[in-house]
Motif scaffolding. Structure first.
Motif, PDB file in Angstrom:
ATOM      1  N   TRP A 100       1.226  -1.222   0.738  1.00  0.00           N
ATOM      2  CA  TRP A 100      -0.382  -0.023  -0.005  1.00  0.00           C
ATOM      3  C   TRP A 100       0.807   0.801  -0.213  1.00  0.00           C
ATOM      4  O   TRP A 100       0.613   1.766  -0.292  1.00  0.00           O
ATOM      5  N   PHE A 101       2.129   1.226   0.789  1.00  0.00           N
ATOM      6  CA  PHE A 101       2.966   1.788   0.714  1.00  0.00           C
ATOM      7  C   PHE A 101       3.437   2.405  -0.682  1.00  0.00           C
ATOM      8  O   PHE A 101       3.300   3.415  -1.649  1.00  0.00           O
ATOM      9  N   HIS A 102       3.712   1.220  -1.123  1.00  0.00           N
ATOM     10  CA  HIS A 102       4.513   1.592  -2.723  1.00  0.00           C
ATOM     11  C   HIS A 102       3.076   1.948  -3.904  1.00  0.00           C
ATOM     12  O   HIS A 102       3.344   2.796  -4.677  1.00  0.00           O
ATOM     13  N   ARG A 103       1.740   1.467  -3.809  1.00  0.00           N
ATOM     14  CA  ARG A 103       0.701   1.964  -4.606  1.00  0.00           C
ATOM     15  C   ARG A 103       0.640   3.245  -4.234  1.00  0.00           C
ATOM     16  O   ARG A 103      -0.076   4.260  -5.351  1.00  0.00           O
ATOM     17  N   ALA A 104       0.620   4.322  -3.178  1.00  0.00           N
ATOM     18  CA  ALA A 104       0.005   5.513  -2.483  1.00  0.00           C
ATOM     19  C   ALA A 104       2.094   6.048  -3.455  1.00  0.00           C
ATOM     20  O   ALA A 104       0.752   7.387  -3.950  1.00  0.00           O
ATOM     21  N   ALA A 201       2.127   1.194 -21.931  1.00  0.00           N
ATOM     22  CA  ALA A 201       1.152   1.950 -21.064  1.00  0.00           C
ATOM     23  C   ALA A 201       0.261   0.766 -20.388  1.00  0.00           C
ATOM     24  O   ALA A 201      -0.780   1.296 -19.386  1.00  0.00           O
ATOM     25  N   ASP A 202       0.886  -0.218 -20.884  1.00  0.00           N
ATOM     26  CA  ASP A 202      -0.105  -1.657 -19.997  1.00  0.00           C
ATOM     27  C   ASP A 202       0.605  -2.046 -19.000  1.00  0.00           C
ATOM     28  O   ASP A 202       0.130  -2.417 -17.723  1.00  0.00           O
ATOM     29  N   TYR A 203       1.836  -1.355 -18.769  1.00  0.00           N
ATOM     30  CA  TYR A 203       2.584  -1.878 -17.810  1.00  0.00           C
ATOM     31  C   TYR A 203       2.942  -0.531 -16.613  1.00  0.00           C
ATOM     32  O   TYR A 203       2.794  -0.751 -15.049  1.00  0.00           O
ATOM     33  N   ILE A 204       2.212   0.461 -16.681  1.00  0.00           N
ATOM     34  CA  ILE A 204       2.665   1.836 -15.489  1.00  0.00           C
ATOM     35  C   ILE A 204       0.912   1.255 -14.260  1.00  0.00           C
ATOM     36  O   ILE A 204      -0.201   0.803 -14.934  1.00  0.00           O
ATOM     37  N   ASP A 205       1.863   2.116 -13.198  1.00  0.00           N
ATOM     38  CA  ASP A 205       1.476   1.408 -11.675  1.00  0.00           C
ATOM     39  C   ASP A 205       0.823   0.344 -12.254  1.00  0.00           C
ATOM     40  O   ASP A 205      -0.441   0.281 -11.501  1.00  0.00           O
ATOM     41  N   LYS A 206       1.419  -0.989 -12.143  1.00  0.00           N
ATOM     42  CA  LYS A 206       1.699  -2.081 -11.486  1.00  0.00           C
ATOM     43  C   LYS A 206       2.808  -2.380 -10.672  1.00  0.00           C
ATOM     44  O   LYS A 206       3.601  -2.149 -10.776  1.00  0.00           O
ATOM     45  N   ASN A 207       2.011  -4.049 -10.335  1.00  0.00           N
ATOM     46  CA  ASN A 207       3.587  -5.412  -9.563  1.00  0.00           C
ATOM     47  C   ASN A 207       3.732  -3.995  -8.711  1.00  0.00           C
ATOM     48  O   ASN A 207       4.918  -3.631  -8.818  1.00  0.00           O
ATOM     49  N   PHE A 208       3.139  -3.997  -7.807  1.00  0.00           N
ATOM     50  CA  PHE A 208       3.555  -3.013  -6.507  1.00  0.00           C
ATOM     51  C   PHE A 208       4.333  -3.448  -6.087  1.00  0.00           C
ATOM     52  O   PHE A 208       5.280  -3.549  -4.408  1.00  0.00           O
ATOM     53  N   GLY A 209       4.039  -5.440  -5.350  1.00  0.00           N
ATOM     54  CA  GLY A 209       4.589  -5.829  -4.076  1.00  0.00           C
ATOM     55  C   GLY A 209       5.790  -5.972  -3.886  1.00  0.00           C
ATOM     56  O   GLY A 209       7.134  -5.186  -5.066  1.00  0.00           O
ATOM     57  N   GLY A 210       6.543  -5.669  -2.496  1.00  0.00           N
ATOM     58  CA  GLY A 210       7.708  -5.871  -2.475  1.00  0.00           C
ATOM     59  C   GLY A 210       7.888  -6.953  -2.258  1.00  0.00           C
ATOM     60  O   GLY A 210       8.758  -7.930  -3.046  1.00  0.00           O
ATOM     61  N   ILE A 211       8.197  -8.228  -1.571  1.00  0.00           N
ATOM     62  CA  ILE A 211       8.287 -10.011  -1.807  1.00  0.00           C
ATOM     63  C   ILE A 211       7.256 -10.804  -2.296  1.00  0.00           C
ATOM     64  O   ILE A 211       8.193 -11.079  -3.079  1.00  0.00           O
ATOM     65  N   LEU A 212       6.456 -10.420  -1.767  1.00  0.00           N
ATOM     66  CA  LEU A 212       5.396 -10.971  -2.118  1.00  0.00           C
ATOM     67  C   LEU A 212       4.354 -10.657  -3.491  1.00  0.00           C
ATOM     68  O   LEU A 212       4.226  -9.068  -3.183  1.00  0.00           O
TER      69      LEU A 212
END
Length: 287
Positions: A100-104, A201-212
């Motif tokens: 959530w930190f990374h997504r924010a 375009a399809d990759y922006i704001d994706k895959n925010f996970g840290g370890i998982l």
């Protein structure tokens, strides 16, 4: 838990440079492959300088952050004993909050002003992991770990788990690592993180996970790397400089310029600071 954070960082440092040296050696033996992974002295200097600035900032602010954590720890909800199960729970909860930190950090301009430095290189290799911002304490990264302290996890143990999470993430900044089979279903891997660093375009704001990577799968932000589409690294509004000072502060400058420009409403000024990074009053897009 008696834990020396500084000692951990010192012990891990040789691992970083051995890994970088191995990657550099492989790339020089294969000059025609992964061209956007190849090292340049200017890019490496920027990465290393930003990493040093980041560590200095963490040292300067860490005492104050720990003081806040210990003050809040006095009001903890539970006394959580130090066991293998409680440590495993802490790893899981911290990784959840990191998501959530990374997504924010990609959706709130105040936080993007710090995080943009990490994405500003048009190359991706292990040294890119050093490309951090000294302004993270200002943008509020440390606030995301407060719930862990309030639950009853000792502050220094929380800090240790955060550092171990970031240590793991160093190894996902690579273009040399292929698919890792079943491991990729649950864990973040270089393949998943390449998507995160790309501005296709399809990759922006994706895959925010840290370890998982399971949080991305659960909350709809997961995208597979496409074999038919090469990742383009960098940021949509590319800053063409290697100057670490400019890389650190350019988005803060632009954000405050937008927020305090004449003729704006109070709501517009607020959105410039805390809305989606690309938001402008006269353009459609995320709010």
């Amino acid at each position: 838990m008696d834990f020396d954070v500084g000692l951990l960082l010192l012990l891990l440092t040789p691992v970083y440079f051995i890994t970088i040296a191995a990657e550099l050696y492989w790339l020089r033996k294969h000059p025609g492959k992964y061209t956007s992974a190849h090292y340049s002295w200017r890019d490496f200097f920027s990465n290393a300088s930003l990493g040093i600035f980041y560590q200095a900032s963490e040292k300067l602010t860490g005492v104050f952050v720990l003081a806040i954590y210990y003050s809040l720890f006095d009001f903890r909800l539970f006394d959580i004993p130090a066991t293998a199960w409680s440590l495993a729970l802490l790893f899981l909860l911290q990784d959840f909050l990191y998501y959530w930190f990374h997504r924010a950090s990609h959706n709130i301009r105040w936080m993007w002003a710090s995080h943009v430095a990490h994405h500003s290189s048009q190359r991706l290799n292990f040294s890119t992991a050093f490309r951090q911002s000294l302004t993270y304490p200002i943008s509020g990264m440390w606030l995301f770990w407060v719930p862990l302290v309030m639950l009853g996890f000792p502050p220094e143990t929380v800090v240790m788990v955060v550092l171990l999470n970031l240590f793991y993430q160093f190894f996902i900044h690579s273009q040399l690592v292929p698919k890792l089979g079943w491991f990729e279903w649950a864990f973040n891997t270089p393949r998943h993180h390449r998507v995160h660093h790309a501005h296709n375009a399809d990759y922006i704001d994706k895959n925010f996970g840290g370890i998982l990577i399971i949080w991305d799968r659960l909350f709809g932000t997961f995208v597979e790397e496409k074999e038919t589409e090469a990742c383009r690294y960098g940021i949509p509004r590319q800053v063409n400089t290697y100057n670490p000072v400019t890389l650190t502060f350019h988005e803060w400058r632009d954000m405050f310029r937008d927020a305090f420009a004449p003729g704006k409403t109070l709501g517009q000024r607020f959105r410039h600071l805390f809305g989606y990074p690309d938001w402008q009053p006269d353009t459609p897009g995320k709010q």
